[in-house]
Design a protein around this motif. Structure first.
Motif, PDB file in Angstrom:
ATOM      1  N   ALA A   8       0.847  -1.196   0.000  1.00  0.00           N
ATOM      2  CA  ALA A   8       0.000   0.000   0.000  1.00  0.00           C
ATOM      3  C   ALA A   8       0.882   1.246   0.000  1.00  0.00           C
ATOM      4  CB  ALA A   8      -0.944   0.005   1.197  1.00  0.00           C
ATOM      5  N   PRO A   9       1.438   1.617  -1.156  1.00  0.00           N
ATOM      6  CA  PRO A   9       2.175   2.884  -1.245  1.00  0.00           C
ATOM      7  C   PRO A   9       1.196   4.058  -1.228  1.00  0.00           C
ATOM      8  CG  PRO A   9       2.007   1.869  -3.403  1.00  0.00           C
ATOM      9  CD  PRO A   9       1.411   0.887  -2.430  1.00  0.00           C
ATOM     10  N   ALA A  10       1.736   5.265  -1.176  1.00  0.00           N
ATOM     11  CA  ALA A  10       0.884   6.455  -1.060  1.00  0.00           C
ATOM     12  C   ALA A  10       0.436   6.960  -2.428  1.00  0.00           C
ATOM     13  CB  ALA A  10       1.629   7.549  -0.304  1.00  0.00           C
ATOM     14  N   LEU A  11      -0.038   6.067  -3.266  1.00  0.00           N
ATOM     15  CA  LEU A  11      -0.514   6.461  -4.591  1.00  0.00           C
ATOM     16  C   LEU A  11      -1.982   6.862  -4.558  1.00  0.00           C
ATOM     17  CD1 LEU A  11       1.146   3.709  -6.818  1.00  0.00           C
ATOM     18  CD2 LEU A  11       2.119   5.814  -5.883  1.00  0.00           C
ATOM     19  N   LYS A  12      -2.677   6.425  -3.526  1.00  0.00           N
ATOM     20  CA  LYS A  12      -4.078   6.781  -3.349  1.00  0.00           C
ATOM     21  C   LYS A  12      -4.440   6.544  -1.892  1.00  0.00           C
ATOM     22  CE  LYS A  12      -6.261   2.298  -4.252  1.00  0.00           C
ATOM     23  NZ  LYS A  12      -7.322   1.618  -5.017  1.00  0.00           N
ATOM     24  N   LYS A  13      -5.592   7.041  -1.486  1.00  0.00           N
ATOM     25  CA  LYS A  13      -6.044   6.801  -0.116  1.00  0.00           C
ATOM     26  C   LYS A  13      -6.541   5.365  -0.019  1.00  0.00           C
ATOM     27  CE  LYS A  13      -9.092   8.542   3.523  1.00  0.00           C
ATOM     28  NZ  LYS A  13      -7.995   8.515   4.518  1.00  0.00           N
ATOM     29  N   TYR A  14      -5.959   4.631   0.901  1.00  0.00           N
ATOM     30  CA  TYR A  14      -6.306   3.223   1.087  1.00  0.00           C
ATOM     31  C   TYR A  14      -6.222   2.926   2.576  1.00  0.00           C
ATOM     32  CZ  TYR A  14      -5.672  -1.897   1.034  1.00  0.00           C
ATOM     33  OH  TYR A  14      -5.778  -3.253   1.266  1.00  0.00           O
ATOM     34  N   GLU A  15      -7.285   2.396   3.130  1.00  0.00           N
ATOM     35  CA  GLU A  15      -7.299   2.131   4.565  1.00  0.00           C
ATOM     36  C   GLU A  15      -8.128   0.891   4.859  1.00  0.00           C
ATOM     37  OE1 GLU A  15      -8.240   4.447   8.796  1.00  0.00           O
ATOM     38  OE2 GLU A  15      -8.475   5.477   6.873  1.00  0.00           O
ATOM     39  N   THR A  16      -7.512  -0.054   5.544  1.00  0.00           N
ATOM     40  CA  THR A  16      -8.203  -1.248   6.013  1.00  0.00           C
ATOM     41  C   THR A  16      -7.810  -1.470   7.471  1.00  0.00           C
ATOM     42  OG1 THR A  16      -6.455  -2.865   5.520  1.00  0.00           O
ATOM     43  CG2 THR A  16      -7.919  -2.230   3.692  1.00  0.00           C
ATOM     44  N   ASP A  17      -8.381  -2.473   8.073  1.00  0.00           N
ATOM     45  CA  ASP A  17      -8.008  -2.811   9.450  1.00  0.00           C
ATOM     46  C   ASP A  17      -6.604  -3.402   9.523  1.00  0.00           C
ATOM     47  OD1 ASP A  17     -10.447  -1.968  10.417  1.00  0.00           O
ATOM     48  OD2 ASP A  17     -11.349  -3.967  10.400  1.00  0.00           O
ATOM     49  N   TYR A  18      -6.048  -3.770   8.378  1.00  0.00           N
ATOM     50  CA  TYR A  18      -4.768  -4.467   8.347  1.00  0.00           C
ATOM     51  C   TYR A  18      -3.627  -3.616   7.788  1.00  0.00           C
ATOM     52  CZ  TYR A  18      -8.218  -8.243   8.481  1.00  0.00           C
ATOM     53  OH  TYR A  18      -9.288  -9.044   8.801  1.00  0.00           O
ATOM     54  N   LEU A  19      -3.955  -2.704   6.885  1.00  0.00           N
ATOM     55  CA  LEU A  19      -2.932  -1.985   6.133  1.00  0.00           C
ATOM     56  C   LEU A  19      -3.535  -0.692   5.603  1.00  0.00           C
ATOM     57  CD1 LEU A  19      -0.059  -2.154   4.720  1.00  0.00           C
ATOM     58  CD2 LEU A  19      -1.237  -3.274   2.808  1.00  0.00           C
ATOM     59  N   ASN A  20      -2.730   0.391   5.625  1.00  0.00           N
ATOM     60  CA  ASN A  20      -3.190   1.638   5.016  1.00  0.00           C
ATOM     61  C   ASN A  20      -2.033   2.312   4.294  1.00  0.00           C
ATOM     62  OD1 ASN A  20      -1.964   3.916   6.741  1.00  0.00           O
ATOM     63  ND2 ASN A  20      -2.902   2.601   8.307  1.00  0.00           N
ATOM     64  N   SER A  21      -2.370   3.307   3.485  1.00  0.00           N
ATOM     65  CA  SER A  21      -1.363   3.952   2.638  1.00  0.00           C
ATOM     66  C   SER A  21      -0.817   5.249   3.221  1.00  0.00           C
ATOM     67  CB  SER A  21      -1.964   4.240   1.256  1.00  0.00           C
ATOM     68  OG  SER A  21      -3.073   5.121   1.371  1.00  0.00           O
ATOM     69  N   GLU A  22      -1.216   5.581   4.439  1.00  0.00           N
ATOM     70  CA  GLU A  22      -0.816   6.865   5.021  1.00  0.00           C
ATOM     71  C   GLU A  22       0.697   7.027   5.061  1.00  0.00           C
ATOM     72  OE1 GLU A  22      -1.461   9.477   9.139  1.00  0.00           O
ATOM     73  OE2 GLU A  22      -2.442   7.532   8.889  1.00  0.00           O
ATOM     74  N   ASN A  23       1.400   5.956   5.364  1.00  0.00           N
ATOM     75  CA  ASN A  23       2.859   6.014   5.455  1.00  0.00           C
ATOM     76  C   ASN A  23       3.541   5.345   4.263  1.00  0.00           C
ATOM     77  OD1 ASN A  23       2.930   7.327   8.050  1.00  0.00           O
ATOM     78  ND2 ASN A  23       2.285   5.375   8.944  1.00  0.00           N
ATOM     79  N   GLY A  24       2.818   5.280   3.150  1.00  0.00           N
ATOM     80  CA  GLY A  24       3.352   4.608   1.977  1.00  0.00           C
ATOM     81  C   GLY A  24       4.366   5.435   1.207  1.00  0.00           C
ATOM     82  N   TRP A  25       5.149   4.746   0.376  1.00  0.00           N
ATOM     83  CA  TRP A  25       6.102   5.426  -0.492  1.00  0.00           C
ATOM     84  C   TRP A  25       5.353   6.390  -1.405  1.00  0.00           C
ATOM     85  CZ3 TRP A  25      10.409   1.739  -2.668  1.00  0.00           C
ATOM     86  CH2 TRP A  25      11.059   1.108  -1.595  1.00  0.00           C
ATOM     87  N   LYS A  26       5.925   7.558  -1.597  1.00  0.00           N
ATOM     88  CA  LYS A  26       5.305   8.584  -2.426  1.00  0.00           C
ATOM     89  C   LYS A  26       5.776   8.460  -3.877  1.00  0.00           C
ATOM     90  CE  LYS A  26       5.208  11.800   1.489  1.00  0.00           C
ATOM     91  NZ  LYS A  26       3.785  11.613   1.753  1.00  0.00           N
ATOM     92  N   MET A  27       4.981   9.053  -4.779  1.00  0.00           N
ATOM     93  CA  MET A  27       5.354   9.119  -6.189  1.00  0.00           C
ATOM     94  C   MET A  27       5.467  10.579  -6.599  1.00  0.00           C
ATOM     95  SD  MET A  27       3.418   7.706  -9.624  1.00  0.00           S
ATOM     96  CE  MET A  27       3.584   5.982  -9.180  1.00  0.00           C
TER      97      MET A  27
END
Length: 296
Positions: A8-27
């Motif tokens: 889950a990189p920071a390419l879009k907003k993505y949030e689940t109970d297991y993983l989210n993109s808030e701290n993902g690699w940026k593009m």
């Protein structure tokens, strides 16, 4: 079965109970929203969602920011030059100063000669992302580019010769020849010994033309062919259609020993945990190469 990497990189907003993109690699885009081409399936819209790194000062600010935030990598992208490549090499001197702190994964565009590939290597690029297109008609009529299938194949060869790992993407739904054209693109990758094969699906965007969203079965067919043909990691990449009808694609990836899924559907994660060892990551999914190898 293989370990399953969920990204889950920071390419879009993505949030689940297991993983989210808030701290993902940026593009970032090294060209802002500029591109020499106007492909039917993109129309420069994809560039609009990237962080602007179109000047040396902006790029340096991004690099300092991602290091301060604790990221381990950055996805370098942008529009193509008239020669075909994304001109990341313009920042080679700057990027090389950070290459020991960040893993650079880059959308390279079409690389026309070994000298350009060496420029990417000098910039510290470790993994190259480039679509593989299997027929000249699609390159001409959909991508609006003056290149050939051989130009794409040679791009991978030049990059590998420069010491860069290659992560070809096959966009299911892109070929004018339908799924047969997409499968042919996968077949052609045998010529370049890819380090991973990433399967994605065309998502028609507002303002784009002549696009065909693949069916779930077409995506499954492409994943199956890639897994059957290659021993290297095979990924279900980030760009693909979503929705309940496509849940079966994620489930197939779990069941058929695909190495990773970017932005997995939340319902699939507990399904996967009952079947395979799961590794969660905020990296770009192309980093599956180093994740599987156990190196940076």
């Amino acid at each position: 079965m293989r370990k399953l990497y969920l990204y889950a990189p920071a390419l879009k907003k993505y949030e689940t109970d297991y993983l989210n993109s808030e701290n993902g690699w940026k593009m970032v885009s090294v060209t802002g929203i500029a591109c020499a081409f106007n492909c039917d399936h993109c129309n420069r819209r994809i560039l609009e969602g990237m962080e602007d790194a179109s000047t040396k000062e902006k790029m340096k600010n991004v690099l300092e920011k991602v290091i301060k935030e604790g990221h381990k990598g950055l996805i370098l992208s942008g529009g193509s030059s008239v020669r075909g490549e994304v001109p990341i090499w313009r920042y080679s001197d700057l990027l090389s100063n950070y290459a020991n702190k960040l893993t650079f994964i880059a959308h390279t565009g079409v690389v026309r000669n070994p000298e350009i590939a060496e420029k990417f290597a000098k910039a510290g690029v470790k993994i190259a992302l480039l679509d593989m297109v299997g027929d000249n008609e699609t390159i001409r009529d959909v991508l609006k580019q003056p290149f050939t299938v051989d130009d794409y194949l040679n791009s991978f060869k030049y990059l590998k010769s420069a010491g860069i790992k290659i992560a070809p993407h096959v966009i299911v739904g892109l070929s004018k020849k339908g799924i047969d054209g997409d499968l042919h693109a996968i077949e052609l990758l045998k010529e370049v010994n890819p380090d991973t094969v990433i399967i994605v699906g065309l998502m028609p965007l507002v303002g784009t033309r002549n696009t065909r969203q693949p069916t779930p079965q077409e995506l499954i067919t492409a994943l199956k062919k890639a897994r059957d043909e290659f021993s290297v990691p095979v990924m279900l990449g980030c760009a693909r259609p979503r929705g309940s009808a496509y849940l079966e694609v994620d489930r197939f990836a779990v069941d058929y020993d695909i190495d990773g899924i970017a932005f997995p559907e939340e319902e699939v994660i507990p399904y996967a945990r009952n079947k395979r060892e799961i590794i969660f990551s905020n990296a770009c999914c192309g980093n599956v190469i180093f994740d599987v190898l156990g190196v940076i």
